[in-house]
Enzyme design. Structure first.
Site, PDB file in Angstrom:
ATOM      1  N   ASP A  29      23.770  -0.531 -16.274  1.00  0.00           N
ATOM      2  CA  ASP A  29      23.393  -0.996 -17.605  1.00  0.00           C
ATOM      3  C   ASP A  29      23.268  -2.518 -17.563  1.00  0.00           C
ATOM      4  OD1 ASP A  29      25.999  -1.901 -17.619  1.00  0.00           O
ATOM      5  OD2 ASP A  29      26.749  -0.412 -19.040  1.00  0.00           O
ATOM      6  N   HIS A  53      26.933  -3.644 -15.835  1.00  0.00           N
ATOM      7  CA  HIS A  53      27.710  -2.915 -14.819  1.00  0.00           C
ATOM      8  C   HIS A  53      26.853  -2.370 -13.682  1.00  0.00           C
ATOM      9  CE1 HIS A  53      29.940  -2.333 -18.719  1.00  0.00           C
ATOM     10  NE2 HIS A  53      30.872  -2.878 -17.968  1.00  0.00           N
ATOM     11  N   SER A 112      36.281  -3.266 -17.430  1.00  0.00           N
ATOM     12  CA  SER A 112      35.353  -2.165 -17.167  1.00  0.00           C
ATOM     13  C   SER A 112      34.911  -2.068 -15.710  1.00  0.00           C
ATOM     14  CB  SER A 112      34.113  -2.312 -18.053  1.00  0.00           C
ATOM     15  OG  SER A 112      33.494  -3.564 -17.828  1.00  0.00           O
TER      16      SER A 112
END
Ligand SMILES: *[C@@H]1O[C@H](CO)[C@@H](O)[C@H](O)[C@H]1NC(C)=O
Ligand SMILES: *[C@@H]1O[C@H](CO)[C@@H](O)[C@H](O)[C@H]1NC(C)=O
Ligand SMILES: *[C@@H]1O[C@H](CO)[C@@H](O)[C@H](O)[C@H]1NC(C)=O
Length: 355
Positions: free
Chosen positions: A330, A333, A52
């Site tokens: 978040d 990230h 990610s």
């Protein structure tokens, strides 16, 4: 809703420019040519493998938080498959190269012109080993590129003019923990992960990609999911020690890999130090307020995530007013502002790509 944003996204892709290099890059090339600096390596394609921290849209729209509001609120203005409010590391690396961000592998059929920038094979949530989510691990991701080479989508010459980015940001360790892995067993498991990384890196180079960048593991003890226990006041140093061990082993395997190639083909991108530098510094490179450890998008319940809704459609998270002043988006990230600050910190070390 999902279908609507998908249609819009495709339109966006097709309507985009056909050429890869942007105007600045063409200017730079002319300059370089004029001064006869032929020895310098200026990659024109980027191939990305990882998770990610690098994914720009590969994960399934129906499942991934990266395709849910409020992800993508800063860029492109709606959810578009990035695990951030905006741009991620891949986008900034492409900017450094003077090319457009490579298309996610999933969209390769919809933007033929854009295959010229390379492709992004990164899937959020993946690791070098399977992490229990049925998404392609790094071995499989590299296999996807090999198949395209076999199908003559990319030639040997293309690959020689290419750079690879490889991110491994800890999903293997999350899977290890949730599968009941012990603290005593962790050092041996870290060794397994890094040894598998070495196999993968070597394979990417062996395919013909001239230079391969690999990120260090970020200070995992500084992620909001850990610091929440100290009200976002301090990093968990036990966890950061695990990152440091991973990184020490990584330095060793990369040194060995470079020892066995003519030029330094493998370059470490030290995101660990960059995260630390940015989080510790008194001023942000772009402004004058210090980043905190608090996330911008914060779940309001322990079992919720950024983007979660309850059964009545009510948001189970709050979003800060100024994502540009926050490092974390978040619980794991960075924001676009966070990635930008990391990129600016790493920029001088990126120059070794061109050496
Ligand atoms: C990667 O995934 C494939 C397909 O699921 C699996 O066969 C392979 O063993 C995995 N590789 C590693 C290194 O875990
Ligand atoms: C730090 O992380 C370790 C490993 O996950 C955990 O066992 C420990 O309780 C954490 N310490 C604090 C102060 O949160
Ligand atoms: C690199 O190669 C030299 C000569 O073969 C050797 O002495 C040295 O230990 C190697 N270093 C690494 C990090 O493998």
């Amino acid at each position: 809703m999902e279908l609507l944003s998908y249609t819009f996204f495709l339109f966006f892709l097709i309507a985009g420019e056909e050429v890869c290099a942007n105007a600045q890059d063409r200017r730079m090339k002319t300059l370089t040519h004029h001064h006869h600096t032929y020895g310098r390596f200026r990659p024109t394609k980027l191939f990305v493998f990882g998770d990610s921290y690098a994914d720009t849209g590969n994960n399934p729209m129906s499942l991934a938080s990266s395709w849910k509001a409020p992800y993508g609120a800063t860029f492109p203005g709606k959810p578009a498959g990035r695990y951030s409010d905006g741009r991620v590391l891949t986008d900034y690396l492409a900017r450094f190269m003077g090319i457009k961000s490579p298309l996610p592998y999933k969209f390769r059929k919809y933007g033929p012109g854009k295959l010229r920038c390379g492709l992004n094979f990164a899937y959020g949530g993946t690791g070098v080993f399977d992490t229990g989510n049925l998404l392609p691990n790094m071995t499989t991701q590299i296999g996807l590129l090999q198949r395209l080479i076999k199908d003559k989508v990319y030639t040997k010459r293309d690959l020689k003019a290419s750079l690879a980015l490889f991110t491994v940001s800890g999903n293997d360790y999350d899977a290890y923990t949730s599968n009941g892995g012990t603290e005593e067993g962790l050092p041996a498991f870290i060794t397994n992960v890094v040894n598998q990384m070495a196999i993968d890196l070597k394979r990417v180079h062996h395919i013909g990609i001239r230079r391969v960048l690999v990120t260090t593991l970020q200070p995992i003890g500084c992620l909001p999911r850990q610091t929440v226990y100290s009200s976002y006041k301090q990093c968990n140093e036990t966890e950061n020690t695990a990152s440091e061990y991973h990184n020490q082993l990584l330095q060793e395997v990369v040194a060995t890999l470079n020892n066995n190639t003519k030029e330094s083909s493998f370059i470490i991108l030290d995101t660990f130090s960059a995260f630390k530098t940015v989080l510790d510094s008194k001023t942000v490179l772009t402004g004058n307020s210090k980043f905190s450890l608090k996330p911008c998008c914060e779940p309001t319940r322990i079992d919720a995530n950024c983007g979660s809704l309850d059964k009545n459609g009510k948001e189970l998270y709050t979003v800060c007013n100024e994502p540009e002043s926050m490092f974390f988006w978040d619980t794991v990230h960075p924001t676009q502002a966070g990635w930008r600050a990391v990129y600016l910190t790493l920029r001088s070390s990126l120059n070794s790509i061109n050496a």
